[in-house]
Design an enzyme around this catalytic site. Structure first.
Site, PDB file in Angstrom:
ATOM      1  CG  MET A  20      50.591  37.506  43.875  1.00  0.00           C
ATOM      2  SD  MET A  20      51.770  36.795  45.054  1.00  0.00           S
ATOM      3  CE  MET A  20      52.627  38.272  45.584  1.00  0.00           C
ATOM      4  CG  ASN A  21      45.362  40.410  42.216  1.00  0.00           C
ATOM      5  OD1 ASN A  21      45.600  39.978  41.104  1.00  0.00           O
ATOM      6  ND2 ASN A  21      44.159  40.361  42.712  1.00  0.00           N
ATOM      7  CG  ASP A  22      43.166  39.722  46.045  1.00  0.00           C
ATOM      8  OD1 ASP A  22      43.775  40.709  45.627  1.00  0.00           O
ATOM      9  OD2 ASP A  22      41.935  39.603  45.988  1.00  0.00           O
ATOM     10  CD1 TRP A  46      44.160  41.278  38.334  1.00  0.00           C
ATOM     11  CD2 TRP A  46      42.976  41.574  36.465  1.00  0.00           C
ATOM     12  NE1 TRP A  46      42.943  40.660  38.498  1.00  0.00           N
ATOM     13  CE2 TRP A  46      42.202  40.821  37.367  1.00  0.00           C
ATOM     14  CE3 TRP A  46      42.433  41.873  35.214  1.00  0.00           C
ATOM     15  CZ2 TRP A  46      40.907  40.372  37.080  1.00  0.00           C
ATOM     16  CZ3 TRP A  46      41.150  41.419  34.914  1.00  0.00           C
ATOM     17  CH2 TRP A  46      40.408  40.680  35.842  1.00  0.00           C
ATOM     18  CG  PHE A  78      37.920  37.008  40.329  1.00  0.00           C
ATOM     19  CD1 PHE A  78      38.744  36.871  39.226  1.00  0.00           C
ATOM     20  CD2 PHE A  78      37.163  38.174  40.433  1.00  0.00           C
ATOM     21  CE1 PHE A  78      38.835  37.869  38.254  1.00  0.00           C
ATOM     22  CE2 PHE A  78      37.240  39.181  39.474  1.00  0.00           C
ATOM     23  CZ  PHE A  78      38.067  39.029  38.392  1.00  0.00           C
ATOM     24  CD  GLU A 204      37.729  44.406  45.467  1.00  0.00           C
ATOM     25  OE1 GLU A 204      37.438  44.311  44.276  1.00  0.00           O
ATOM     26  OE2 GLU A 204      38.866  44.751  45.851  1.00  0.00           O
TER      27      GLU A 204
HETATM   28  C1  FRU Z   1      40.807  42.235  45.204  1.00  0.00           C
HETATM   29  C2  FRU Z   1      40.145  41.634  43.986  1.00  0.00           C
HETATM   30  C3  FRU Z   1      39.081  40.656  44.398  1.00  0.00           C
HETATM   31  C4  FRU Z   1      38.976  39.762  43.193  1.00  0.00           C
HETATM   32  C5  FRU Z   1      40.414  39.698  42.717  1.00  0.00           C
HETATM   33  C6  FRU Z   1      40.567  39.609  41.231  1.00  0.00           C
HETATM   34  O1  FRU Z   1      42.078  42.706  44.980  1.00  0.00           O
HETATM   35  O2  FRU Z   1      39.604  42.661  43.173  1.00  0.00           O
HETATM   36  O3  FRU Z   1      37.852  41.249  44.765  1.00  0.00           O
HETATM   37  O4  FRU Z   1      38.472  38.499  43.515  1.00  0.00           O
HETATM   38  O5  FRU Z   1      41.041  40.875  43.193  1.00  0.00           O
HETATM   39  O6  FRU Z   1      41.871  39.376  40.868  1.00  0.00           O
END
Ligand code: FRU
Length: 475
Positions: A20-22, A46, A78, A204
Protein backbone atom coordinates in the site's frame (compact mmCIF):
# COMPACT_ATOMS: atom_id res chain seq x y z
CA UNK A 1 -4.40 -14.51 12.35
CA UNK A 2 -3.13 -11.38 10.59
CA UNK A 3 -3.96 -9.28 13.64
CA UNK A 4 -1.19 -10.98 15.65
CA UNK A 5 1.61 -10.59 13.10
CA UNK A 6 4.81 -8.87 14.21
CA UNK A 7 4.57 -5.06 13.85
CA UNK A 8 0.89 -5.25 12.84
CA UNK A 9 -0.68 -1.83 13.53
CA UNK A 10 -3.63 -2.15 15.91
CA UNK A 11 -5.03 1.39 15.72
CA UNK A 12 -3.96 2.29 12.19
CA UNK A 13 -5.28 1.05 8.87
CA UNK A 14 -3.05 -1.43 7.05
CA UNK A 15 -3.82 -3.90 4.25
CA UNK A 16 -4.00 -7.56 5.32
CA UNK A 17 -1.41 -8.39 2.68
CA UNK A 18 0.34 -6.74 -0.24
CA UNK A 19 1.72 -3.29 -0.87
CA UNK A 20 0.00 0.00 0.00
CA UNK A 21 1.01 3.61 -0.50
CA UNK A 22 -1.09 6.80 -0.76
CA UNK A 23 -4.60 7.17 0.66
CA UNK A 24 -6.97 7.95 -2.25
CA UNK A 25 -10.56 9.02 -2.87
CA UNK A 26 -11.32 9.85 0.75
CA UNK A 27 -15.00 10.79 0.81
CA UNK A 28 -17.65 10.81 3.49
CA UNK A 29 -21.02 9.60 2.24
CA UNK A 30 -24.19 8.56 4.07
CA UNK A 31 -22.49 8.05 7.40
CA UNK A 32 -19.58 6.08 5.93
CA UNK A 33 -15.97 7.16 5.49
CA UNK A 34 -14.56 5.62 2.34
CA UNK A 35 -10.84 4.98 2.17
CA UNK A 36 -9.28 3.97 -1.11
CA UNK A 37 -5.56 3.50 -1.37
CA UNK A 38 -2.73 2.79 -3.77
CA UNK A 39 -2.59 -0.99 -3.66
CA UNK A 40 -0.62 -3.78 -5.30
CA UNK A 41 -2.13 -7.01 -3.97
CA UNK A 42 0.41 -9.41 -5.54
CA UNK A 43 3.58 -8.24 -3.84
CA UNK A 44 4.95 -6.32 -0.86
CA UNK A 45 6.69 -3.83 -3.14
CA UNK A 46 5.18 -1.22 -5.47
CA UNK A 47 3.78 -2.52 -8.76
CA UNK A 48 0.74 -2.19 -11.05
CA UNK A 49 -1.48 0.05 -8.97
CA UNK A 50 -5.08 -0.64 -8.02
CA UNK A 51 -7.40 1.26 -5.71
CA UNK A 52 -7.87 -0.86 -2.60
CA UNK A 53 -10.95 -0.01 -0.57
CA UNK A 54 -11.99 0.08 3.08
CA UNK A 55 -14.90 1.69 4.91
CA UNK A 56 -15.48 2.97 8.42
CA UNK A 57 -18.20 4.69 10.41
CA UNK A 58 -15.74 6.26 12.86
CA UNK A 59 -12.41 6.72 10.98
CA UNK A 60 -10.84 4.24 13.40
CA UNK A 61 -12.38 0.79 12.86
CA UNK A 62 -12.06 -0.16 9.19
CA UNK A 63 -13.73 -2.90 7.18
CA UNK A 64 -11.77 -4.25 4.26
CA UNK A 65 -13.72 -4.12 0.98
CA UNK A 66 -13.10 -5.62 -2.46
CA UNK A 67 -10.65 -3.79 -4.73
CA UNK A 68 -12.47 -0.82 -6.29
CA UNK A 69 -10.40 -0.11 -9.40
CA UNK A 70 -8.13 -2.41 -11.40
CA UNK A 71 -5.52 -1.35 -13.96
CA UNK A 72 -6.82 -1.41 -17.55
CA UNK A 73 -5.65 -0.71 -21.10
CA UNK A 74 -5.18 2.98 -20.29
CA UNK A 75 -2.79 2.19 -17.47
CA UNK A 76 -2.24 1.66 -13.77
CA UNK A 77 -4.64 3.48 -11.42
CA UNK A 78 -2.61 6.13 -9.64
CA UNK A 79 -3.68 8.51 -6.87
CA UNK A 80 -6.74 10.73 -6.96
CA UNK A 81 -9.87 11.80 -5.14
CA UNK A 82 -13.61 11.16 -4.98
CA UNK A 83 -16.62 13.47 -4.70
CA UNK A 84 -20.33 13.24 -4.13
CA UNK A 85 -21.78 14.71 -7.34
CA UNK A 86 -24.80 16.05 -5.47
CA UNK A 87 -26.44 17.78 -8.44
CA UNK A 88 -25.55 14.95 -10.82
CA UNK A 89 -23.58 17.42 -12.96
CA UNK A 90 -21.84 14.46 -14.60
CA UNK A 91 -25.09 12.83 -15.63
CA UNK A 92 -23.54 9.57 -14.42
CA UNK A 93 -26.11 9.15 -11.65
CA UNK A 94 -28.86 6.62 -12.15
CA UNK A 95 -32.35 8.12 -12.52
CA UNK A 96 -30.85 11.52 -11.78
CA UNK A 97 -29.57 10.48 -8.34
CA UNK A 98 -26.24 11.70 -7.00
CA UNK A 99 -23.38 9.36 -7.96
CA UNK A 100 -20.01 9.09 -6.26
CA UNK A 101 -17.35 10.04 -8.80
CA UNK A 102 -13.67 9.12 -8.48
CA UNK A 103 -11.09 11.17 -10.37
CA UNK A 104 -7.71 9.46 -10.69
CA UNK A 105 -4.54 9.30 -12.75
CA UNK A 106 -3.91 6.73 -15.46
CA UNK A 107 -0.26 5.77 -15.68
CA UNK A 108 0.43 4.12 -19.03
CA UNK A 109 3.64 2.09 -18.66
CA UNK A 110 3.66 1.12 -22.34
CA UNK A 111 3.71 4.80 -23.31
CA UNK A 112 6.39 5.46 -20.71
CA UNK A 113 8.58 2.68 -22.14
CA UNK A 114 8.23 4.12 -25.62
CA UNK A 115 9.71 7.34 -24.25
CA UNK A 116 6.48 9.35 -24.57
CA UNK A 117 5.99 12.29 -22.23
CA UNK A 118 2.19 12.13 -22.13
CA UNK A 119 1.77 8.77 -20.36
CA UNK A 120 -0.13 10.18 -17.38
CA UNK A 121 -3.75 11.30 -17.96
CA UNK A 122 -6.82 11.71 -15.75
CA UNK A 123 -9.79 9.35 -15.78
CA UNK A 124 -13.04 9.09 -13.84
CA UNK A 125 -15.18 6.24 -12.51
CA UNK A 126 -18.58 6.34 -10.84
CA UNK A 127 -20.62 4.40 -8.33
CA UNK A 128 -24.38 4.30 -8.02
CA UNK A 129 -24.43 1.90 -5.08
CA UNK A 130 -22.80 4.08 -2.43
CA UNK A 131 -19.26 3.10 -3.34
CA UNK A 132 -19.65 -0.69 -3.43
CA UNK A 133 -18.95 -1.09 -7.13
CA UNK A 134 -17.33 1.26 -9.62
CA UNK A 135 -17.70 1.68 -13.38
CA UNK A 136 -15.05 3.47 -15.39
CA UNK A 137 -16.41 6.20 -17.64
CA UNK A 138 -16.39 5.16 -21.32
CA UNK A 139 -15.01 8.53 -22.41
CA UNK A 140 -11.74 8.22 -20.46
CA UNK A 141 -9.32 9.88 -20.28
CA UNK A 142 -11.20 13.07 -19.41
CA UNK A 143 -8.01 15.13 -19.22
CA UNK A 144 -5.24 14.44 -21.71
CA UNK A 145 -1.63 15.20 -21.07
CA UNK A 146 -0.16 18.35 -22.68
CA UNK A 147 3.38 16.89 -22.61
CA UNK A 148 4.30 17.00 -18.92
CA UNK A 149 5.99 13.83 -17.60
CA UNK A 150 4.61 14.18 -14.05
CA UNK A 151 0.92 15.02 -14.47
CA UNK A 152 -1.03 13.44 -11.68
CA UNK A 153 -2.95 13.07 -8.42
CA UNK A 154 -6.14 15.12 -9.12
CA UNK A 155 -7.90 16.45 -6.01
CA UNK A 156 -11.32 17.72 -6.97
CA UNK A 157 -13.68 19.98 -4.99
CA UNK A 158 -16.88 21.86 -5.68
CA UNK A 159 -16.28 25.62 -5.91
CA UNK A 160 -19.69 26.97 -4.94
CA UNK A 161 -19.29 30.69 -5.88
CA UNK A 162 -18.79 29.75 -9.54
CA UNK A 163 -20.85 26.53 -9.47
CA UNK A 164 -17.98 24.50 -10.91
CA UNK A 165 -15.56 21.75 -10.03
CA UNK A 166 -11.95 22.69 -9.40
CA UNK A 167 -9.17 20.16 -9.90
CA UNK A 168 -5.84 20.72 -8.16
CA UNK A 169 -3.27 18.73 -10.11
CA UNK A 170 0.42 18.07 -9.46
CA UNK A 171 2.32 18.93 -12.62
CA UNK A 172 6.01 18.19 -12.07
CA UNK A 173 7.37 21.23 -10.16
CA UNK A 174 4.12 23.17 -9.79
CA UNK A 175 0.38 22.91 -9.32
CA UNK A 176 -2.02 23.41 -12.22
CA UNK A 177 -5.68 24.24 -11.55
CA UNK A 178 -8.41 23.07 -13.90
CA UNK A 179 -12.16 23.62 -13.75
CA UNK A 180 -15.19 21.76 -15.07
CA UNK A 181 -18.97 22.05 -15.07
CA UNK A 182 -19.45 18.26 -15.19
CA UNK A 183 -16.26 16.39 -14.16
CA UNK A 184 -15.80 15.35 -17.81
CA UNK A 185 -14.71 18.51 -19.63
CA UNK A 186 -11.77 20.30 -18.03
CA UNK A 187 -10.35 23.77 -18.71
CA UNK A 188 -6.93 24.93 -17.56
CA UNK A 189 -7.20 27.89 -15.17
CA UNK A 190 -3.76 28.75 -13.81
CA UNK A 191 -0.60 27.40 -12.26
CA UNK A 192 1.20 27.98 -8.99
CA UNK A 193 4.51 27.23 -7.36
CA UNK A 194 7.34 27.07 -9.90
CA UNK A 195 9.31 29.68 -7.94
CA UNK A 196 8.02 29.20 -4.39
CA UNK A 197 8.15 26.46 -1.77
CA UNK A 198 10.41 23.43 -1.44
CA UNK A 199 11.56 21.81 -4.68
CA UNK A 200 13.93 19.04 -3.65
CA UNK A 201 11.87 16.64 -5.76
CA UNK A 202 8.66 16.29 -7.71
CA UNK A 203 5.37 17.79 -6.47
CA UNK A 204 2.68 15.15 -5.85
CA UNK A 205 -0.71 14.67 -4.20
CA UNK A 206 -1.96 18.24 -3.66
CA UNK A 207 -5.08 19.36 -1.82
CA UNK A 208 -6.90 22.71 -1.66
CA UNK A 209 -9.46 23.66 0.99
CA UNK A 210 -10.60 26.40 3.32
CA UNK A 211 -10.03 26.76 7.06
CA UNK A 212 -11.38 29.48 9.29
CA UNK A 213 -9.43 31.43 11.88
CA UNK A 214 -10.74 34.34 13.94
CA UNK A 215 -13.79 34.73 11.72
CA UNK A 216 -11.74 34.84 8.52
CA UNK A 217 -11.52 32.07 5.96
CA UNK A 218 -8.16 31.23 4.44
CA UNK A 219 -7.28 28.81 1.65
CA UNK A 220 -4.74 26.11 2.37
CA UNK A 221 -2.84 24.35 -0.40
CA UNK A 222 -1.13 21.10 0.59
CA UNK A 223 1.66 19.92 -1.70
CA UNK A 224 3.41 16.63 -1.11
CA UNK A 225 7.04 16.54 -2.17
CA UNK A 226 9.38 13.64 -2.94
CA UNK A 227 12.26 13.89 -2.13
CA UNK A 228 13.14 17.11 -0.30
CA UNK A 229 11.38 16.69 3.06
CA UNK A 230 12.78 18.38 6.19
CA UNK A 231 14.15 15.10 7.56
CA UNK A 232 14.89 13.47 4.20
CA UNK A 233 12.76 11.78 1.56
CA UNK A 234 9.08 12.46 1.14
CA UNK A 235 6.99 14.97 3.17
CA UNK A 236 3.99 17.33 3.09
CA UNK A 237 4.48 21.08 2.68
CA UNK A 238 1.71 23.66 2.56
CA UNK A 239 0.88 27.23 1.66
CA UNK A 240 -1.74 29.55 3.18
CA UNK A 241 -3.34 32.19 0.99
CA UNK A 242 -6.31 33.01 -1.17
CA UNK A 243 -8.11 31.23 -4.01
CA UNK A 244 -10.58 33.06 -6.27
CA UNK A 245 -11.84 30.14 -8.32
CA UNK A 246 -9.08 30.64 -10.86
CA UNK A 247 -5.76 31.18 -9.11
CA UNK A 248 -4.09 30.61 -5.75
CA UNK A 249 -2.17 33.53 -4.21
CA UNK A 250 -0.02 32.74 -1.15
CA UNK A 251 -0.03 35.23 1.75
CA UNK A 252 3.75 34.90 2.14
CA UNK A 253 6.67 32.97 0.69
CA UNK A 254 7.45 30.78 3.72
CA UNK A 255 7.87 27.01 3.36
CA UNK A 256 5.81 25.23 6.03
CA UNK A 257 5.59 21.51 6.77
CA UNK A 258 2.50 19.80 8.05
CA UNK A 259 4.48 17.00 9.69
CA UNK A 260 8.24 17.10 10.25
CA UNK A 261 8.70 13.39 10.90
CA UNK A 262 9.94 11.20 8.05
CA UNK A 263 6.84 9.00 7.96
CA UNK A 264 3.85 11.02 6.86
CA UNK A 265 3.47 11.34 3.12
CA UNK A 266 0.83 11.87 0.43
CA UNK A 267 -1.55 13.13 3.10
CA UNK A 268 -4.75 14.86 2.00
CA UNK A 269 -8.22 15.54 3.46
CA UNK A 270 -11.68 14.01 3.29
CA UNK A 271 -14.30 15.34 0.88
CA UNK A 272 -17.85 16.10 1.99
CA UNK A 273 -17.21 16.65 5.71
CA UNK A 274 -18.43 20.26 5.75
CA UNK A 275 -16.23 22.68 7.69
CA UNK A 276 -14.40 19.81 9.33
CA UNK A 277 -11.14 18.87 7.61
CA UNK A 278 -9.89 15.37 8.38
CA UNK A 279 -6.41 14.53 7.18
CA UNK A 280 -4.83 11.08 6.71
CA UNK A 281 -1.40 10.30 5.23
CA UNK A 282 0.62 7.29 4.18
CA UNK A 283 2.75 6.37 7.21
CA UNK A 284 6.03 5.69 5.44
CA UNK A 285 8.68 7.26 3.24
CA UNK A 286 9.75 6.50 -0.32
CA UNK A 287 13.36 6.31 0.92
CA UNK A 288 12.80 2.91 2.55
CA UNK A 289 9.07 2.12 2.42
CA UNK A 290 9.65 -0.90 0.17
CA UNK A 291 12.30 -2.36 2.49
CA UNK A 292 10.72 -2.19 5.94
CA UNK A 293 10.80 -5.58 7.73
CA UNK A 294 7.11 -6.49 7.66
CA UNK A 295 6.61 -9.78 5.86
CA UNK A 296 3.09 -10.08 4.48
CA UNK A 297 2.18 -6.45 3.94
CA UNK A 298 3.89 -3.12 3.74
CA UNK A 299 2.75 0.20 5.19
CA UNK A 300 -0.05 1.68 7.22
CA UNK A 301 -1.89 5.01 7.24
CA UNK A 302 -1.63 7.69 9.94
CA UNK A 303 -4.41 8.17 12.44
CA UNK A 304 -7.08 10.65 11.28
CA UNK A 305 -6.17 14.23 12.21
CA UNK A 306 -8.37 17.29 12.36
CA UNK A 307 -6.73 20.31 10.76
CA UNK A 308 -7.18 23.89 11.97
CA UNK A 309 -5.38 27.22 11.66
CA UNK A 310 -3.41 28.56 14.61
CA UNK A 311 -1.23 31.65 15.06
CA UNK A 312 2.23 31.55 16.65
CA UNK A 313 4.91 34.25 16.68
CA UNK A 314 2.76 36.41 14.40
CA UNK A 315 2.43 33.72 11.72
CA UNK A 316 -0.34 31.36 10.75
CA UNK A 317 0.14 27.59 10.71
CA UNK A 318 -1.97 24.54 10.06
CA UNK A 319 -2.20 22.57 13.30
CA UNK A 320 -3.02 18.83 13.39
CA UNK A 321 -4.83 17.11 16.25
CA UNK A 322 -5.84 13.47 16.63
CA UNK A 323 -9.48 13.23 15.54
CA UNK A 324 -11.88 12.87 18.45
CA UNK A 325 -13.02 9.43 17.26
CA UNK A 326 -9.70 7.99 18.42
CA UNK A 327 -10.91 8.41 21.99
CA UNK A 328 -13.40 5.59 21.40
CA UNK A 329 -10.45 3.17 21.64
CA UNK A 330 -9.31 4.44 25.05
CA UNK A 331 -9.37 2.15 28.08
CA UNK A 332 -9.53 3.85 31.50
CA UNK A 333 -6.74 6.39 32.02
CA UNK A 334 -3.95 6.46 34.56
CA UNK A 335 -3.23 10.02 35.74
CA UNK A 336 0.06 11.08 37.28
CA UNK A 337 0.66 14.46 38.86
CA UNK A 338 4.00 16.25 39.27
CA UNK A 339 6.06 13.78 37.26
CA UNK A 340 9.82 14.31 37.60
CA UNK A 341 12.70 12.62 35.82
CA UNK A 342 13.54 9.13 37.08
CA UNK A 343 14.92 5.79 36.02
CA UNK A 344 11.84 3.66 36.50
CA UNK A 345 8.98 3.38 34.05
CA UNK A 346 6.46 5.96 35.26
CA UNK A 347 3.63 3.78 34.09
CA UNK A 348 3.81 0.42 35.85
CA UNK A 349 2.23 -1.74 33.21
CA UNK A 350 2.95 0.16 30.03
CA UNK A 351 1.70 -1.50 26.88
CA UNK A 352 0.99 -0.56 23.31
CA UNK A 353 -1.04 0.72 21.61
CA UNK A 354 -1.28 3.76 23.86
CA UNK A 355 -1.97 7.43 24.06
CA UNK A 356 -0.05 9.77 26.35
CA UNK A 357 -0.86 13.38 27.13
CA UNK A 358 1.67 15.44 29.03
CA UNK A 359 1.41 19.00 30.28
CA UNK A 360 4.14 21.19 31.63
CA UNK A 361 4.25 24.77 32.85
CA UNK A 362 7.95 25.10 32.08
CA UNK A 363 9.28 23.42 28.96
CA UNK A 364 12.98 22.56 29.35
CA UNK A 365 15.04 19.73 27.93
CA UNK A 366 13.46 16.33 28.30
CA UNK A 367 13.65 12.85 26.85
CA UNK A 368 10.90 10.29 27.01
CA UNK A 369 12.56 6.93 26.48
CA UNK A 370 10.42 4.03 25.32
CA UNK A 371 12.16 0.68 25.57
CA UNK A 372 11.68 -3.08 25.57
CA UNK A 373 13.30 -6.02 27.38
CA UNK A 374 15.95 -6.24 24.64
CA UNK A 375 17.09 -2.71 25.51
CA UNK A 376 15.97 -1.26 22.20
CA UNK A 377 14.77 2.30 22.64
CA UNK A 378 12.94 5.14 20.98
CA UNK A 379 13.55 8.63 22.34
CA UNK A 380 11.12 11.54 22.01
CA UNK A 381 12.27 14.85 23.40
CA UNK A 382 12.85 18.56 23.33
CA UNK A 383 16.17 20.37 23.02
CA UNK A 384 15.82 23.84 24.46
CA UNK A 385 19.02 25.28 22.99
CA UNK A 386 17.97 24.33 19.48
CA UNK A 387 14.29 24.97 20.29
CA UNK A 388 13.45 21.67 18.61
CA UNK A 389 11.42 18.61 19.34
CA UNK A 390 13.12 15.42 18.25
CA UNK A 391 12.66 11.71 17.79
CA UNK A 392 15.70 9.44 17.85
CA UNK A 393 15.15 5.95 16.47
CA UNK A 394 18.85 5.06 16.03
CA UNK A 395 18.53 2.17 18.50
CA UNK A 396 14.83 1.52 18.11
CA UNK A 397 15.16 -2.08 16.87
CA UNK A 398 15.75 -3.26 13.29
CA UNK A 399 17.26 -0.31 11.48
CA UNK A 400 19.79 -1.79 9.06
CA UNK A 401 17.41 -2.65 6.20
CA UNK A 402 18.16 0.76 4.71
CA UNK A 403 20.98 3.22 5.37
CA UNK A 404 18.59 6.17 5.60
CA UNK A 405 16.37 4.67 8.28
CA UNK A 406 18.24 5.03 11.59
CA UNK A 407 18.66 8.54 12.88
CA UNK A 408 17.54 11.50 14.92
CA UNK A 409 14.90 13.75 13.40
CA UNK A 410 13.90 17.23 14.48
CA UNK A 411 10.93 19.59 14.28
CA UNK A 412 11.11 23.29 15.12
CA UNK A 413 9.00 24.55 18.00
CA UNK A 414 6.77 27.39 16.81
CA UNK A 415 4.84 28.06 20.02
CA UNK A 416 6.39 30.78 22.16
CA UNK A 417 4.76 30.15 25.55
CA UNK A 418 6.69 28.52 28.42
CA UNK A 419 4.03 25.93 28.98
CA UNK A 420 3.16 23.18 26.58
CA UNK A 421 1.09 20.10 25.98
CA UNK A 422 2.15 16.98 24.14
CA UNK A 423 0.00 14.20 22.76
CA UNK A 424 1.66 10.95 21.69
CA UNK A 425 -0.18 8.19 19.89
CA UNK A 426 1.90 5.04 19.82
CA UNK A 427 1.24 1.73 18.08
CA UNK A 428 3.52 -1.33 17.91
CA UNK A 429 5.49 0.17 15.04
CA UNK A 430 4.75 3.90 14.96
CA UNK A 431 4.67 7.08 16.98
CA UNK A 432 2.79 10.29 16.24
CA UNK A 433 3.77 13.35 18.25
CA UNK A 434 1.50 16.41 18.41
CA UNK A 435 3.16 19.22 20.38
CA UNK A 436 1.76 22.64 21.30
CA UNK A 437 -1.79 21.79 20.26
CA UNK A 438 -0.62 20.30 17.01
CA UNK A 439 1.69 23.09 15.82
CA UNK A 440 4.73 20.79 15.70
CA UNK A 441 4.00 17.29 14.48
CA UNK A 442 6.24 14.27 13.87
CA UNK A 443 5.38 10.79 12.59
CA UNK A 444 7.94 8.01 12.95
CA UNK A 445 7.88 4.27 12.30
CA UNK A 446 10.14 1.66 13.99
CA UNK A 447 10.61 -2.09 14.21
CA UNK A 448 11.66 -3.31 17.68
CA UNK A 449 12.16 -7.04 18.34
CA UNK A 450 9.34 -6.84 20.88
CA UNK A 451 6.91 -4.05 21.71
CA UNK A 452 8.09 -1.27 24.03
CA UNK A 453 6.83 -1.94 27.54
CA UNK A 454 8.58 0.73 29.57
CA UNK A 455 8.64 4.54 29.47
CA UNK A 456 11.12 6.64 31.40
CA UNK A 457 11.40 10.43 31.70
CA UNK A 458 14.83 12.08 31.69
CA UNK A 459 15.88 15.73 31.68
CA UNK A 460 14.81 18.86 33.51
CA UNK A 461 11.22 19.30 32.44
CA UNK A 462 8.71 18.40 35.13
CA UNK A 463 5.25 17.49 33.91
CA UNK A 464 2.43 18.74 36.12
CA UNK A 465 0.07 16.24 34.61
CA UNK A 466 0.53 13.05 32.63
CA UNK A 467 -2.30 10.89 31.39
CA UNK A 468 -1.82 7.45 29.93
CA UNK A 469 -4.54 5.56 28.11
CA UNK A 470 -3.96 2.00 26.94
CA UNK A 471 -5.87 1.67 23.69
CA UNK A 472 -7.90 -1.29 22.62
CA UNK A 473 -7.17 -2.74 19.17
CA UNK A 474 -9.32 -1.40 16.34
CA UNK A 475 -8.84 -4.64 14.33
C1 FRU B 1 2.92 9.44 -4.32
C2 FRU B 1 2.78 8.80 -5.68
C3 FRU B 1 1.79 9.56 -6.51
C4 FRU B 1 1.33 8.53 -7.51
C5 FRU B 1 1.34 7.26 -6.67
C6 FRU B 1 1.73 6.03 -7.43
O1 FRU B 1 3.37 8.58 -3.34
O2 FRU B 1 4.04 8.75 -6.32
O3 FRU B 1 2.30 10.73 -7.12
O4 FRU B 1 0.06 8.81 -8.02
O5 FRU B 1 2.27 7.49 -5.62
O6 FRU B 1 1.55 4.90 -6.68
Amino acid sequence: DYRKEAYRPQIHFSPKSGWMNDPNGMVYHKGVYHMFYQFYPDSTVWGPMHWGHATSRDLVRWQHQPIALYPDSLGYIFSGSAVVDAANTSGLGKEGKAPLVAIYTYHDTAGEKKGRKDFQTQGIAYSNDDGKTWTKYSGNPVLRNPGIVDFRDPKVMWYAPDKKWVMTLATKDRITFYSSPNLKDWTRESEFGATIGAHGGVWECPDLFQLEQGGKKHWVLLVNLNPGGPNGGSATQYFIGDFDGTAFTPADTATRWLDYGPDEYAGITYANTGDRKVFIGWMSNWLYGQQVPTEKWRSALTIPRDLSLAAAGGKLYVASKPSKELATLAKPATTLNQLKAGNASFVKTFSLPARLELQTEQLQDFQLVFSNDAGEELIVGYDKTANQYFVDRSKSGKVDFNKDFAGRHTAPRFATAKNTDLTLVIDHASLELFADKGLSVMTEIFFPSSSYNKVVLKGSTGFQQVRYWPLTSAL
